[in-house]
Write a protein that holds these residues in place. Structure first.
Motif, PDB file in Angstrom:
ATOM      1  N   ARG A  30       0.879  -1.171   0.000  1.00  0.00           N
ATOM      2  CA  ARG A  30       0.000   0.000   0.000  1.00  0.00           C
ATOM      3  C   ARG A  30       0.915   1.219   0.000  1.00  0.00           C
ATOM      4  O   ARG A  30       1.448   1.619   1.024  1.00  0.00           O
ATOM      5  CB  ARG A  30      -0.929   0.001   1.219  1.00  0.00           C
ATOM      6  CG  ARG A  30      -1.948   1.141   1.151  1.00  0.00           C
ATOM      7  CD  ARG A  30      -3.068   0.939   2.134  1.00  0.00           C
ATOM      8  NE  ARG A  30      -3.871  -0.234   1.828  1.00  0.00           N
ATOM      9  CZ  ARG A  30      -4.839  -0.260   0.906  1.00  0.00           C
ATOM     10  NH1 ARG A  30      -5.104   0.830   0.204  1.00  0.00           N
ATOM     11  NH2 ARG A  30      -5.524  -1.356   0.692  1.00  0.00           N
ATOM     12  N   THR A  31       1.130   1.770  -1.162  1.00  0.00           N
ATOM     13  CA  THR A  31       2.064   2.872  -1.337  1.00  0.00           C
ATOM     14  C   THR A  31       1.383   4.203  -1.036  1.00  0.00           C
ATOM     15  O   THR A  31       0.157   4.274  -0.915  1.00  0.00           O
ATOM     16  CB  THR A  31       2.586   2.903  -2.785  1.00  0.00           C
ATOM     17  OG1 THR A  31       1.576   3.475  -3.637  1.00  0.00           O
ATOM     18  CG2 THR A  31       2.944   1.512  -3.292  1.00  0.00           C
ATOM     19  N   PRO A  32       2.137   5.296  -0.960  1.00  0.00           N
ATOM     20  CA  PRO A  32       1.519   6.610  -0.786  1.00  0.00           C
ATOM     21  C   PRO A  32       0.574   6.973  -1.925  1.00  0.00           C
ATOM     22  O   PRO A  32      -0.319   7.817  -1.752  1.00  0.00           O
ATOM     23  CB  PRO A  32       2.723   7.556  -0.744  1.00  0.00           C
ATOM     24  CG  PRO A  32       3.860   6.712  -0.287  1.00  0.00           C
ATOM     25  CD  PRO A  32       3.606   5.355  -0.871  1.00  0.00           C
ATOM     26  N   ALA A  33       0.739   6.344  -3.092  1.00  0.00           N
ATOM     27  CA  ALA A  33      -0.119   6.628  -4.246  1.00  0.00           C
ATOM     28  C   ALA A  33      -1.289   5.653  -4.350  1.00  0.00           C
ATOM     29  O   ALA A  33      -2.148   5.829  -5.216  1.00  0.00           O
ATOM     30  CB  ALA A  33       0.714   6.581  -5.537  1.00  0.00           C
ATOM     31  N   GLY A  34      -1.325   4.621  -3.497  1.00  0.00           N
ATOM     32  CA  GLY A  34      -2.406   3.645  -3.555  1.00  0.00           C
ATOM     33  C   GLY A  34      -1.874   2.227  -3.626  1.00  0.00           C
ATOM     34  O   GLY A  34      -0.658   1.991  -3.624  1.00  0.00           O
ATOM     35  N   PRO A  35      -2.777   1.244  -3.690  1.00  0.00           N
ATOM     36  CA  PRO A  35      -2.359  -0.161  -3.717  1.00  0.00           C
ATOM     37  C   PRO A  35      -1.603  -0.501  -4.996  1.00  0.00           C
ATOM     38  O   PRO A  35      -1.863   0.080  -6.060  1.00  0.00           O
ATOM     39  CB  PRO A  35      -3.680  -0.922  -3.627  1.00  0.00           C
ATOM     40  CG  PRO A  35      -4.721   0.034  -4.100  1.00  0.00           C
ATOM     41  CD  PRO A  35      -4.248   1.395  -3.713  1.00  0.00           C
ATOM     42  N   ALA A  36      -0.678  -1.442  -4.886  1.00  0.00           N
ATOM     43  CA  ALA A  36       0.121  -1.823  -6.052  1.00  0.00           C
ATOM     44  C   ALA A  36       0.629  -3.251  -5.900  1.00  0.00           C
ATOM     45  O   ALA A  36       0.763  -3.768  -4.790  1.00  0.00           O
ATOM     46  CB  ALA A  36       1.297  -0.863  -6.240  1.00  0.00           C
TER      47      ALA A  36
END
Length: 321
Positions: free
Chosen positions: A64-70
């Motif tokens: 779960r990155t700062p930009a969203g799930p990946a």
């Protein structure tokens, strides 16, 4: 006359082809890369829903990155790593790929001081210290591992991620992205209990996720300051801070103190003393100042561990209580 019986056949649905993700290649400049050794510490058990290896040699992991799930898929030849990523955080994951695979690590700074360490170092030239740049994804499972067997901790992590996380974008079936901070904070007490997590550990996780932004800021700090930041949370001590930051920032000198087994393993390997405590362990590792975590990993990889004398700690199941 009865007609001939024709058995029914059920055709399995053909899965839809995976949508291609964003890609990137990266070549380390200073030697080989061993994916399994470098990324292996990020895995929490063989059935971790956020990490998987496949027969083609690929490593899959979700974040779960700062930009969203990946989701990230990485393969490696002798000279180059090839990555593909999916999801809202795909670009972030690819930007972080070199750090994840050890670009910020400096294996050349390490000089073996013991024959056993030198042999382990020689046999594993592709070992690099990974840096995920994400704190909570290592902090939460580390808290779950406090004072319990790894079997119990891995079970709790798997149950909670599968129930409260979300299916990972672009990943094989069964992979999940861990919950966001708000979702962790809303997990009811009985669900923690059902997963085998006592209130001391669940309360620690709750306190950490309520200040998630402050926790994640530790990824940009030097190791000592980062450890201080984590230890501001009640329930996070030196052991948990070290286990978290070894993964989140690739700290080469953060030694795990307070561990039930590590001092005896290092004491046995370097001095023939299986009863070593933290103080003796740190004294034995002093020649590796600046690289003590790497030295400890190499000792563990050497396989030189003392024979077990006491029964293995038995897992508990608090769910029926």
């Amino acid at each position: 006359m009865a007609g001939r019986f024709t058995p029914r056949t059920t055709r399995r649905p053909v899965p839809a082809p995976r949508t291609p993700g964003r890609t990137r290649a990266w070549a380390p400049k200073d030697g080989p890369l061993d994916l399994a050794l470098t990324l292996g510490p990020l895995r929490r058990g063989l059935t971790d829903p956020t990490y998987r290896t496949t027969p083609d040699g690929a490593v899959w992991r979700t974040s779960r990155t700062p930009a969203g799930p990946a989701t990230l898929r990485v393969t490696a030849t002798k000279d180059t790593a090839h990555a593909e990523a999916w999801g809202e955080g795909a670009e972030w994951m690819l930007d972080q790929l070199p750090a994840l695979l050890g670009e910020l690590d400096d294996p050349g700074a390490f000089t073996p001081r013991h024959r056993l360490v030198a042999e382990a170092h020689r046999r594993r030239p592709g070992l690099r210290l990974s840096r995920t740049g994400l704190v909570l994804e290592s902090l939460i499972p580390s808290v779950l591992e406090q004072k319990v067997t790894t079997t119990e901790a891995y079970r709790a992590w798997q149950l909670l991620v599968r129930k409260y996380g979300e299916p990972a974008p672009g990943a094989p079936d069964g992979m999940y992205v861990m919950p966001d901070a708000r979702t962790w904070a809303l997990i009811p007490s009985w669900e923690w209990h059902r997963a085998g997590v006592d209130s001391k550990r669940s309360d620690t996780v709750m306190r950490a996720v309520r200040v998630a932004r402050r926790m994640e800021e530790a990824a940009g700090m030097d190791p000592s300051k980062a450890a201080e930041r984590l230890r501001l949370i009640a329930g996070i001590g030196p052991w948990t801070a070290a286990e978290t930051l070894q993964r989140a920032i690739g700290a080469p000198d953060l030694v795990t103190v307070g561990d039930l087994h590590l001092p005896g393993i290092i004491g046995h390997a370097l001095a023939g003393n299986r009863n070593a405590d933290d103080a003796e362990m740190l004294a034995l590792l002093e020649p590796y100042a600046g690289q003590r975590h790497r030295a400890a990993r190499l000792i563990l990889l050497s396989g030189r561990t003392p024979e077990r004398r006491a029964p293995r700690m038995q897992p508990r199941n608090i769910a029926p209580l």
